[in-house]
Scaffold this motif. Structure first.
Motif, PDB file in Angstrom:
ATOM      1  N   TYR A  95      -5.043   9.127  -9.870  1.00 23.57           N
ATOM      2  CA  TYR A  95      -3.888   9.843  -9.304  1.00 23.57           C
ATOM      3  C   TYR A  95      -2.796  10.057 -10.348  1.00 23.57           C
ATOM      4  O   TYR A  95      -2.033  11.022 -10.280  1.00 23.57           O
ATOM      5  N   GLN A  96      -2.745   9.190 -11.339  1.00 21.29           N
ATOM      6  CA  GLN A  96      -1.675   9.294 -12.329  1.00 21.29           C
ATOM      7  C   GLN A  96      -1.911  10.404 -13.367  1.00 21.29           C
ATOM      8  O   GLN A  96      -0.958  10.852 -13.989  1.00 21.29           O
ATOM      9  N   VAL A  97      -3.168  10.786 -13.560  1.00 20.92           N
ATOM     10  CA  VAL A  97      -3.428  11.790 -14.611  1.00 20.92           C
ATOM     11  C   VAL A  97      -4.121  13.066 -14.137  1.00 20.92           C
ATOM     12  O   VAL A  97      -3.914  14.133 -14.731  1.00 20.92           O
ATOM     13  N   TYR A 145     -11.105   1.460  -7.291  1.00 25.41           N
ATOM     14  CA  TYR A 145      -9.917   1.685  -6.466  1.00 25.41           C
ATOM     15  C   TYR A 145      -8.650   1.421  -7.262  1.00 25.41           C
ATOM     16  O   TYR A 145      -8.325   0.288  -7.590  1.00 25.41           O
ATOM     17  N   HIS A 146      -7.968   2.515  -7.572  1.00 30.46           N
ATOM     18  CA  HIS A 146      -6.656   2.380  -8.209  1.00 30.46           C
ATOM     19  C   HIS A 146      -5.649   3.074  -7.283  1.00 30.46           C
ATOM     20  O   HIS A 146      -5.002   4.035  -7.659  1.00 30.46           O
ATOM     21  N   TRP A 147      -5.642   2.615  -6.033  1.00 36.26           N
ATOM     22  CA  TRP A 147      -4.568   2.845  -5.076  1.00 36.26           C
ATOM     23  C   TRP A 147      -4.605   4.157  -4.290  1.00 36.26           C
ATOM     24  O   TRP A 147      -3.727   4.383  -3.456  1.00 36.26           O
ATOM     25  N   HIS A 158     -11.431  -3.307  -8.060  1.00 35.24           N
ATOM     26  CA  HIS A 158     -10.061  -2.984  -7.649  1.00 35.24           C
ATOM     27  C   HIS A 158      -9.088  -3.167  -8.795  1.00 35.24           C
ATOM     28  O   HIS A 158      -9.257  -4.060  -9.626  1.00 35.24           O
ATOM     29  N   ASN A 159      -8.060  -2.353  -8.771  1.00 32.64           N
ATOM     30  CA  ASN A 159      -6.941  -2.552  -9.670  1.00 32.64           C
ATOM     31  C   ASN A 159      -5.790  -3.214  -8.917  1.00 32.64           C
ATOM     32  O   ASN A 159      -5.314  -2.680  -7.916  1.00 32.64           O
ATOM     33  N   GLU A 160      -5.371  -4.365  -9.381  1.00 33.30           N
ATOM     34  CA  GLU A 160      -4.148  -5.032  -8.932  1.00 33.30           C
ATOM     35  C   GLU A 160      -3.973  -5.073  -7.413  1.00 33.30           C
ATOM     36  O   GLU A 160      -3.071  -4.422  -6.862  1.00 33.30           O
ATOM     37  N   PRO A 161      -4.810  -5.847  -6.727  1.00 33.75           N
ATOM     38  CA  PRO A 161      -4.650  -5.971  -5.272  1.00 33.75           C
ATOM     39  C   PRO A 161      -3.240  -6.403  -4.858  1.00 33.75           C
ATOM     40  O   PRO A 161      -2.779  -6.035  -3.776  1.00 33.75           O
ATOM     41  N   THR A 199      -7.121  -5.653 -19.276  1.00 33.46           N
ATOM     42  CA  THR A 199      -7.467  -4.313 -18.797  1.00 33.46           C
ATOM     43  C   THR A 199      -6.252  -3.380 -18.731  1.00 33.46           C
ATOM     44  O   THR A 199      -6.412  -2.179 -18.525  1.00 33.46           O
ATOM     45  N   GLU A 200      -5.055  -3.949 -18.880  1.00 30.76           N
ATOM     46  CA  GLU A 200      -3.839  -3.136 -19.049  1.00 30.76           C
ATOM     47  C   GLU A 200      -2.795  -3.957 -19.782  1.00 30.76           C
ATOM     48  O   GLU A 200      -2.649  -5.162 -19.518  1.00 30.76           O
ATOM     49  N   ASN A 201      -2.065  -3.284 -20.643  1.00 29.44           N
ATOM     50  CA  ASN A 201      -0.903  -3.874 -21.308  1.00 29.44           C
ATOM     51  C   ASN A 201      -0.194  -2.710 -21.995  1.00 29.44           C
ATOM     52  O   ASN A 201      -0.836  -1.916 -22.666  1.00 29.44           O
ATOM     53  N   PHE A 227       1.997  10.058 -14.386  1.00 30.62           N
ATOM     54  CA  PHE A 227       2.799   9.885 -13.164  1.00 30.62           C
ATOM     55  C   PHE A 227       2.912   8.394 -12.866  1.00 30.62           C
ATOM     56  O   PHE A 227       1.934   7.765 -12.466  1.00 30.62           O
ATOM     57  N   GLU A 228       4.108   7.849 -13.084  1.00 32.26           N
ATOM     58  CA  GLU A 228       4.275   6.397 -12.941  1.00 32.26           C
ATOM     59  C   GLU A 228       4.726   6.049 -11.511  1.00 32.26           C
ATOM     60  O   GLU A 228       5.805   5.538 -11.281  1.00 32.26           O
ATOM     61  N   TRP A 229       3.883   6.363 -10.548  1.00 33.60           N
ATOM     62  CA  TRP A 229       4.078   5.967  -9.151  1.00 33.60           C
ATOM     63  C   TRP A 229       5.501   6.261  -8.673  1.00 33.60           C
ATOM     64  O   TRP A 229       5.992   7.354  -8.884  1.00 33.60           O
ATOM     65  N   ALA A 230       6.150   5.277  -8.074  1.00 35.23           N
ATOM     66  CA  ALA A 230       7.469   5.526  -7.487  1.00 35.23           C
ATOM     67  C   ALA A 230       8.506   5.961  -8.522  1.00 35.23           C
ATOM     68  O   ALA A 230       9.557   6.502  -8.168  1.00 35.23           O
TER      69      ALA A 230
HETATM   70  C1  FCB Z   1       0.291  -1.236 -13.513  1.00 38.27           C
HETATM   71  C2  FCB Z   1      -0.586  -0.182 -12.846  1.00 38.27           C
HETATM   72  C3  FCB Z   1      -0.712   1.078 -13.647  1.00 38.27           C
HETATM   73  C4  FCB Z   1       0.610   1.481 -14.270  1.00 38.27           C
HETATM   74  C5  FCB Z   1       1.205   0.322 -15.029  1.00 38.27           C
HETATM   75  C6  FCB Z   1       2.484   0.648 -15.751  1.00 38.27           C
HETATM   76  O1  FCB Z   1       0.778  -2.123 -12.558  1.00 38.27           O
HETATM   77  O2  FCB Z   1      -1.874  -0.697 -12.650  1.00 38.27           O
HETATM   78  O3  FCB Z   1      -1.232   2.079 -12.822  1.00 38.27           O
HETATM   79  O4  FCB Z   1       1.450   1.949 -13.302  1.00 38.27           O
HETATM   80  O5  FCB Z   1       1.424  -0.746 -14.152  1.00 38.27           O
END
Ligand code: FCB
Length: 455
Positions: free
Chosen positions: A31-33, A133-135, A177-180, A364-366, A418-421
């Protein structure tokens, strides 16, 4: 002064301090890209709907166009190859595969998109790492109760089956899943993410179903892909008490209970932590017989999304677990306000390795967000993001040297998105995106990553 020093004096870190088969990637999510929200039969997701709610997104935007990655993926994958990535983490939009969340037949055009993406990655020598699943839950499922409804669990297992059956000949690594924590608590308790609900009990029930669906998806994926490697990506935080007082130390334990242990404990076979369960009272989720065993289905790795540590204080009577996160003064922060702490990543990885013994871990993210300003030549010299990246990789090297079984690192993110909210105001990319023209431009941080990876 201290801040400046930190930015200017960077540790030396080289790729050859890591194993040859260490995975070096970047992460993105659908959804972000992707944009292209009404193309090729995609159904609506809860994020399409949430973005329409007045005030939900800081700049009033949505992921309708985002980075138009759905059409521009070949160019984006060329960038990924030029950076020297050997792995790329992306997510599969469930509403592209089952526009209504479920059905007898998966949407061929949706599957074909990810099939092309996977082929494109392999042609460029990059290993695909999809997240299921990323939300972006199909909106139709939300109308039937979403993650709070147990039926969504079974729908997810079918979705996992359809996707793994179609991509499994080429994709070995899977993240369920990503970040439940975010999908459950930001979405159902704090109300700042889709679906925008604010009820603790609903969040706990949604959380249980998300974890259950993870466990249910694993046998489906294993059945379709012999030798698959499967994990889940959790957002985890190292925590400090704001003082030595007994009250703050107890608060730390409670905060850790909901932030970290609520996920790690059941995933690693210990069930939900009893201390937190007790605090949940009547809001505790309905857990049926066998659920905990399903959640604890063995995985092959743990994905750790690490951004920042938290300092916790007691806040009696404030919310169900009565804790408060303290904003320390005089600490280095990104423009999101997130504390920068590379050493926190080592502490966290060490703790997870010690307490839960996952066979393998991947960061998996940083990543970091700063206001990127182009210089007079149009270059984005994002020194602070480069510093963040270099220092986190140096910390990662230290973690590996301590024997912590980390085998890969995925920078968030390949592209600004797109950084969500927060909408488009927060840029995390190693590649800058000029949204009106969709032009991509490598930032200084991206140049450094390329230099690190390619020498
Ligand atoms: C994480 C999310 C990712 C992104 C980064 C900045 O919590 O998994 O989609 O929004 O933060």
């Amino acid at each position: 002064m201290m801040k400046k020093n930190k930015v200017n004096t960077l540790p030396l870190v080289e790729r050859n301090s890591f194993a040859n088969d260490f995975r070096w990637g970047c992460s993105t999510s659908a959804y972000q890209v992707e944009g292209a929200v009404d193309v090729d039969g995609r159904g609506a997701s809860i994020w399409d709907k949430f973005c329409e709610m007045p005030g939900a997104i800081r700049d009033g935007s949505s992921g309708t166009v985002a980075c138009d990655h759905y059409h521009r993926w070949p160019e984006d994958l060329d960038h990924a190859r030029d950076l020297g990535l050997n792995a790329y983490r992306f997510s599969i939009a469930w509403p592209r595969i089952f526009p209504d969340g479920r059905g007898a037949q998966a949407n061929r055009k949706g599957l074909d998109f990810y099939s092309r993406l996977v082929d494109g990655l392999l042609e460029r020598g990059i290993e695909p790492w999809p997240t299921l699943y990323h939300w972006d839950l199909p909106q139709t499922l939300q109308e039937q109760g979403g993650w709070a409804n147990r039926d969504t669990v079974y729908a997810f297992a079918k979705f996992a089956d359809a996707v793994s059956r179609n991509l499994g000949d080429r994709v070995k690594n899977w993240i369920t899943h990503n970040e439940p924590w975010c999908s459950a608590f930001l979405g159902h308790y704090e109300g700042v993410h889709a679906p925008g609900l604010k009820h603790f009990g609903t969040a706990l029930q949604a959380c249980h179903h998300v974890l259950l669906s993870h466990g249910m998806a694993i046998p489906a994926i294993r059945h379709n892909i012999p030798g698959a490697s499967i994990g889940i990506a959790l957002s985890l935080h190292p925590l400090h008490p704001s003082s030595d007082s007994e009250a703050d130390r107890q608060a730390l334990k409670r905060h850790d209970g909901l932030r970290n242990r609520w996920f790690l404990d059941p995933l690693y076979g210990r069930g939900y932590p009893a201390d937190i369960w007790q605090l949940c009272g009547k809001d505790a989720p309905e857990v049926r017989e066998g659920d905990l065993a399903t959640i604890a289905t063995p995985t092959d790795f743990l994905g750790v999304n690490y951004y920042f540590p938290e300092t916790v204080a007691d806040a009696s009577g404030d919310g169900p677990i009565s804790t408060r996160v303290i904003e320390l003064e005089n600490v280095e922060r990104t423009h999101f306000g997130w504390e920068v702490s590379p050493e926190g990543m080592v502490t966290l990885l060490e703790r997870v390795a010690r307490d839960y013994q996952p066979a393998r871990m991947y960061v998996t993210e940083n990543g970091s967000t700063y206001d990127d300003v182009a210089n007079h030549e149009g270059r984005i010299d994002d020194f602070t993001r480069r510093s963040y990246l270099v220092r986190h990789l140096a910390a990662l090297r230290d973690a590996v040297a301590k024997g912590i079984p980390v085998q890969g690192y995925f920078a968030w993110s390949l592209l600004d998105n797109f950084e969500w909210a927060e909408g488009y105001a927060r840029r995390f990319g190693l590649i800058h995106v000029d949204y009106p023209t969709q032009q991509r431009r490598l930032k200084l941080s991206g140049e450094w990553y390329r230099f690190f990876l390619r020498g």
